[in-house]
Motif scaffolding. Structure first.
Motif, PDB file in Angstrom:
ATOM      1  N   LEU A 156      -8.963  13.092 -11.169  1.00  0.00           N
ATOM      2  CA  LEU A 156      -8.158  13.803 -10.181  1.00  0.00           C
ATOM      3  C   LEU A 156      -8.762  13.728  -8.786  1.00  0.00           C
ATOM      4  N   ASP A 157     -10.055  14.039  -8.654  1.00  0.00           N
ATOM      5  CA  ASP A 157     -10.669  14.050  -7.320  1.00  0.00           C
ATOM      6  C   ASP A 157     -10.710  12.646  -6.717  1.00  0.00           C
ATOM      7  N   ALA A 158     -11.056  11.642  -7.528  1.00  0.00           N
ATOM      8  CA  ALA A 158     -11.137  10.276  -7.017  1.00  0.00           C
ATOM      9  C   ALA A 158      -9.757   9.779  -6.581  1.00  0.00           C
ATOM     10  N   PHE A 159      -8.731  10.069  -7.381  1.00  0.00           N
ATOM     11  CA  PHE A 159      -7.392   9.608  -7.006  1.00  0.00           C
ATOM     12  C   PHE A 159      -6.875  10.371  -5.788  1.00  0.00           C
ATOM     13  N   ARG A 160      -7.185  11.672  -5.697  1.00  0.00           N
ATOM     14  CA  ARG A 160      -6.782  12.426  -4.504  1.00  0.00           C
ATOM     15  C   ARG A 160      -7.458  11.847  -3.262  1.00  0.00           C
ATOM     16  N   ARG A 161      -8.754  11.506  -3.373  1.00  0.00           N
ATOM     17  CA  ARG A 161      -9.454  10.924  -2.231  1.00  0.00           C
ATOM     18  C   ARG A 161      -8.848   9.575  -1.859  1.00  0.00           C
ATOM     19  N   CYS A 162      -8.443   8.785  -2.870  1.00  0.00           N
ATOM     20  CA  CYS A 162      -7.831   7.480  -2.612  1.00  0.00           C
ATOM     21  C   CYS A 162      -6.557   7.635  -1.786  1.00  0.00           C
ATOM     22  N   VAL A 163      -5.641   8.499  -2.242  1.00  0.00           N
ATOM     23  CA  VAL A 163      -4.371   8.681  -1.537  1.00  0.00           C
ATOM     24  C   VAL A 163      -4.601   9.344  -0.186  1.00  0.00           C
ATOM     25  N   THR A 164      -5.501  10.317  -0.144  1.00  0.00           N
ATOM     26  CA  THR A 164      -5.773  10.997   1.128  1.00  0.00           C
ATOM     27  C   THR A 164      -6.302  10.029   2.173  1.00  0.00           C
ATOM     28  N   ASN A 165      -7.234   9.157   1.789  1.00  0.00           N
ATOM     29  CA  ASN A 165      -7.763   8.177   2.740  1.00  0.00           C
ATOM     30  C   ASN A 165      -6.666   7.248   3.241  1.00  0.00           C
ATOM     31  N   LEU A 166      -5.768   6.820   2.353  1.00  0.00           N
ATOM     32  CA  LEU A 166      -4.680   5.941   2.793  1.00  0.00           C
ATOM     33  C   LEU A 166      -3.732   6.666   3.745  1.00  0.00           C
ATOM     34  N   VAL A 167      -3.425   7.939   3.441  1.00  0.00           N
ATOM     35  CA  VAL A 167      -2.541   8.715   4.323  1.00  0.00           C
ATOM     36  C   VAL A 167      -3.231   8.977   5.662  1.00  0.00           C
ATOM     37  N   ASN A 168      -4.527   9.334   5.647  1.00  0.00           N
ATOM     38  CA  ASN A 168      -5.252   9.551   6.903  1.00  0.00           C
ATOM     39  C   ASN A 168      -5.306   8.279   7.726  1.00  0.00           C
ATOM     40  N   ASN A 169      -5.518   7.146   7.065  1.00  0.00           N
ATOM     41  CA  ASN A 169      -5.528   5.874   7.789  1.00  0.00           C
ATOM     42  C   ASN A 169      -4.162   5.607   8.417  1.00  0.00           C
ATOM     43  N   ALA A 170      -3.084   5.941   7.671  1.00  0.00           N
ATOM     44  CA  ALA A 170      -1.736   5.709   8.191  1.00  0.00           C
ATOM     45  C   ALA A 170      -1.423   6.631   9.359  1.00  0.00           C
TER      46      ALA A 170
END
Length: 460
Positions: free
Chosen positions: A355-369
């Motif tokens: 859960l934490d790793a996948f949340r960090r993955c999506v969060t980083n992509l959204v922050n980058n966007a």
């Protein structure tokens, strides 16, 4: 002349190679892909070929030869009886012929005076007995005759035209036909089925350890616990399983050592940063201290990003999580920072993930966007095999030839992204590592919004 012959030879060789390549491609398509099915084919094919050859040799050599010889013997007896009947036409002499045929030859004969041969009956479509017996009788008997090999299953009837009547002869089918050939075929098929059943049992037991090793490798690649796996099977399979377990232990030991080291580094550096914050708080609020405070905050965020990248969170236990709810949380957090984000999910949202790793993955992509665009759209879907999350933005995008570079640590593309927007240069790297720890990947492409599309695909 020689040059033309060489050219024709080269063309012929090229056509043969092309035909071989096409045949190989077709053969690979039609052949099963599983080891169990291929092993069965390796066992069944020689068995079927061997039995086919044995059956052909038996039917062609032994069965046909014996049938022809038996038919020849009966046809000789019938020919001898016909000659005797023609030589001794009186009723008393023919009674003796009947007794001789019954006792010495095992044949039953009758004399039908003033009778004619019946019209020829329909021939069986496939009968070795009919063809062999009729052929042998035609070679020896120089008189008109009529045969019936299909009327009565246990008897063969032969009628021979004589002067003044017809001689009718009944013979047992077993006298002219090898009747027990089916026993050979039954034994051959029966033993083959028994051998095939035993082979399937042994192959199933040999394939199970390989399947267990493959499942363990897939589970470890997805970051899940490998529970109950132990080396079993043949020596080679045990060796591969032991090598896998040793590799797994080395990787886990390396991760544990790195995590321990980073925990110490994190504690020491956070202590220094906390000391900086306390000193700035004691100095008071001035334009200079405000700039230093921002630098300290940026340094702390960069330190957290570096530690997250180095830690990798591979020790996190996968849990069943609602990905749709996770995307809503990421959208809410991004909107808190002033971004315009839309999120949605289709399909079953319950997926086994870290859960934490996948949340960090999506969060980083959204922050980058959101850092490089003004509009962000997040869409998730799940089918039978894959969980897919796409993050689209309307920013400047990244040239196709540079998209692989941005996944390398600390690489930033000044011409594609704004250097003044901040960041550590590890957002996409951490996102891809998190996706790959689940057995998936992050792929960059063109967005329908005009910017960059980041697609996360992980197996479910």
């Amino acid at each position: 002349m020689v040059g033309a012959a060489r050219e024709r030879l080269r063309l012929t060789q090229r056509r043969m190679r092309e035909n071989n390549a096409r045949f190989g491609a077709w053969f690979n398509r039609v052949m099963p892909k599983g080891l169990f099915a291929r092993s069965l084919i390796i066992i069944i094919t020689p068995m079927v070929i061997l039995q086919s050859v044995l059956a052909f040799v038996f039917m062609e050599r032994h069965y046909n030869t014996v049938t022809r010889r038996l038919s020849a013997a009966v046809s000789q007896d019938v020919t001898a009886l016909a000659d005797l009947a023609a030589t001794f036409p009186t009723p008393e002499e023919r009674e003796r012929i009947k007794r001789i045929a019954q006792i010495a030859m095992g044949l039953t004969i009758d004399f039908l005076p003033d009778e004619r041969l019946p019209p020829p009956g329909p021939k069986p479509f496939f009968s070795i007995l009919d063809s062999a017996f009729t052929t042998e009788l035609g070679k020896r008997l120089r008189r008109p005759f009529w045969t019936d090999t299909v009327g009565n299953s246990n008897l063969i009837e032969v009628r021979v035209q004589l002067e003044g009547g017809v001689m009718r002869v009944f013979a047992r089918r077993s006298q002219a036909y090898l009747s027990n050939s089916h026993i050979f075929l039954v034994w051959m098929v029966g033993t083959s089925l028994v051998l095939l059943f035993v082979a399937i049992l042994f192959l199933r037991n040999q394939i199970k350890p390989i399947e267990a090793l493959a499942d363990a490798a897939v589970a470890f690649g997805k970051g899940r616990d490998v529970v109950g796996f132990r080396p079993r099977g043949a020596r080679e399979v045990r060796g591969a399983a032991l090598a896998f377990l040793e590799m797994k232990r080395r990787i886990e030991r390396q991760i544990e050592q790195r995590t321990t080291m980073l925990a110490g580094v994190s504690h020491d550096m956070r202590t220094i940063l906390t000391r900086f914050k306390l000193e700035l708080a004691l100095i008071g609020d001035t334009p200079d201290t405000e700039a230093l405070r921002k630098d300290v905050d940026e340094l702390q965020s960069m330190l957290e990003a570096y530690l997250a990248f180095a830690r990798d969170d591979t020790g996190e236990t996968p849990v069943m999580a609602d990905v749709g709810q996770l995307l809503d949380e990421v959208r809410y957090n991004a909107e808190r920072h002033g971004a315009k984000v839309a999120a949605g999910f289709t399909g079953d949202p319950m997926v086994m993930i870290r859960l934490d790793a996948f949340r960090r993955c999506v969060t980083n992509l959204v922050n980058n966007a959101r850092r490089h665009g003004t509009r962000v759209e997040v869409a998730g879907s799940r089918d039978e095999r894959w969980l897919t999350v796409t993050v689209d933005d309307d920013g400047p995008g990244i040239p196709p030839e540079r998209r692989d570079d941005v996944f390398r640590p600390f690489v930033r593309l000044d011409e594609a992204r704004n250097q003044d927007a901040g960041g550590s240069g590890l957002g996409l790297t951490i996102a891809r590592d998190a996706a790959r720890s689940h057995g998936g990947d992050v792929i960059l492409g063109d967005s329908p919004l005009g910017g960059l599309r980041a697609t996360v695909r992980i197996p479910v």
